[in-house]
Design a protein around this motif. Structure first.
Motif, PDB file in Angstrom:
ATOM      1  N   LEU A 196      -3.163 -11.134  35.929  1.00 40.35           N
ATOM      2  CA  LEU A 196      -1.869 -10.612  36.373  1.00 40.35           C
ATOM      3  C   LEU A 196      -1.423  -9.427  35.518  1.00 40.35           C
ATOM      4  CD1 LEU A 196       0.205 -13.781  37.325  1.00 40.35           C
ATOM      5  CD2 LEU A 196      -1.236 -12.319  38.752  1.00 40.35           C
ATOM      6  N   GLN A 250       1.717 -13.342  41.901  1.00 39.00           N
ATOM      7  CA  GLN A 250       0.333 -13.793  41.851  1.00 39.00           C
ATOM      8  C   GLN A 250      -0.407 -13.554  43.166  1.00 39.00           C
ATOM      9  OE1 GLN A 250       3.015 -15.486  40.651  1.00 39.00           O
ATOM     10  NE2 GLN A 250       2.382 -17.233  39.399  1.00 39.00           N
ATOM     11  N   GLU A 251       0.309 -13.564  44.260  1.00 39.91           N
ATOM     12  CA  GLU A 251      -0.319 -13.506  45.586  1.00 39.91           C
ATOM     13  C   GLU A 251      -0.135 -12.162  46.275  1.00 39.91           C
ATOM     14  OE1 GLU A 251       1.526 -16.728  47.601  1.00 39.91           O
ATOM     15  OE2 GLU A 251       0.638 -18.278  46.317  1.00 39.91           O
ATOM     16  N   GLU A 292       1.565 -19.015  33.435  1.00 38.55           N
ATOM     17  CA  GLU A 292       0.790 -18.516  34.577  1.00 38.55           C
ATOM     18  C   GLU A 292       1.087 -17.045  34.880  1.00 38.55           C
ATOM     19  OE1 GLU A 292       4.603 -20.261  36.282  1.00 38.55           O
ATOM     20  OE2 GLU A 292       3.193 -20.740  34.669  1.00 38.55           O
ATOM     21  N   MET A 293       2.229 -16.542  34.429  1.00 39.65           N
ATOM     22  CA  MET A 293       2.584 -15.148  34.685  1.00 39.65           C
ATOM     23  C   MET A 293       1.985 -14.192  33.654  1.00 39.65           C
ATOM     24  SD  MET A 293       4.309 -14.879  37.452  1.00 39.65           S
ATOM     25  CE  MET A 293       4.915 -13.210  37.256  1.00 39.65           C
TER      26      MET A 293
END
Length: 221
Positions: A169, A140-141, A163-164
C-alpha cells in the motif's frame, strides 16, 4: 461527549477538536493540537514544498476533512490552484461532522460546510482553481491511474491499523506520484522509512509537530 457509537469528541491542546475512536483506542489527530499537527505535517512539510501548478493531492484518510479544509485555505491565501482526491472507507456521520469546530477556529465555516456537503465519488470544480473529489472506497482495493504531486498519508497509526502500512500500500501511494513528488505523514517508524526507500523514494526525517519528535517526508526519485 458521545457523538457516535464508535467515536467521541475531544478537545486538543490548541483548542481544536479531535475524535477518539473507541474500537481502535486511537484519536484522529494529535491530542497536543489537531490543527497545528495537520498544518505542520501536511501543509508546511508537504503541500507548500510542491512547485507544480496546479498541485494534485492524493489523500489517504479523509477523516474529519481537516486536511482538505487547510489545503483549501492555503490555496486561497497563496492563489495556487489545487486538485484534491481524498479516500475514505468509513465516513463520519453528519452529526459528528457538525460538532467539530475547525470551520469556526479557522474562520472558514462556509468552506467546511461545502466540503462535507459535497457528495461522494464526484469531482466538483470550485472557484479560484480549487477542485475536490471525495472517494468513498477502500484504499486497499482501489486502483489509482492519475499521477499526483503530493500524498497525504493520514491513516490511523501503524500500531492501530497495520494493514494500511504494509509495503504494497505504501508502494501504491508512491507509484501514484510524479517524479519529485512528495509523500508526507506523521509516522516515522523505521519500517516505513525502509519501505519508502524500497519503493524508490528519498527519505527525510523531519522534526514532528508538538508532542511528536519526528515525522517523515519522502521525495520520489
Amino acid at each position: 461527549m458521545n457523538t457516535d457509537n464508535q467515536v467521541r469528541l475531544i478537545i486538543t491542546e490548541d483548542g481544536s477538536h479531535s475524535l477518539y475512536n473507541d474500537d481502535l483506542r486511537e484519536t484522529y489527530h494529535s491530542t497536543r493540537g489537531a490543527i497545528q499537527e495537520s498544518e505542520h505535517v501536511f501543509i508546511n512539510a508537504g503541500l507548500q514544498t510542491c512547485q507544480a501548478n496546479p498541485i494534485r493531492i492524493l489523500e489517504i484518510g479523509f477523516g474529519t476533512g481537516l486536511n482538505v479544509l487547510l489545503t483549501v485555505i492555503w490555496s486561497l491565501k497563496s492563489n495556487h490552484p489545487v486538485i484534491i482526491s481524498s479516500f475514505e472507507a468509513f465516513p463520519l456521520t453528519a452529526e459528528v461532522i457538525e460538532s467539530l469546530n475547525y470551520g469556526k477556529l479557522l474562520d472558514s465555516e462556509e468552506w467546511f460546510r461545502i466540503i462535507h456537503q459535497q457528495g461522494w465519488n464526484e469531482r466538483v470544480d470550485y472557484k479560484n482553481g480549487i477542485s475536490i473529489e471525495k472517494i468513498l472506497a477502500n484504499w486497499q482495493e482501489t486502483q489509482v491511474e492519475a499521477l499526483y504531486d503530493v500524498v497525504f498519508y493520514d491513516a490511523f497509526a501503524p500500531s492501530k491499523q497495520p494493514e494500511m502500512w504494509g509495503f504494497e500500500l505504501i508502494k501504491k501511494a508512491c507509484d501514484a506520484l510524479n517524479p519529485q513528488g512528495v509523500f508526507v505523514t506523521y509516522s516515522a517508524t523505521g519500517q516505513l522509512k525502509r519501505d519508502l526507500v524500497k519503493a524508490g523514494m528519498t527519505v527525510e526525517t523531519l522534526p514532528g509537530p508538538p508532542g511528536k519528535k519526528e515525522m517523515v517526508r519522502a521525495i520520489k526519485n
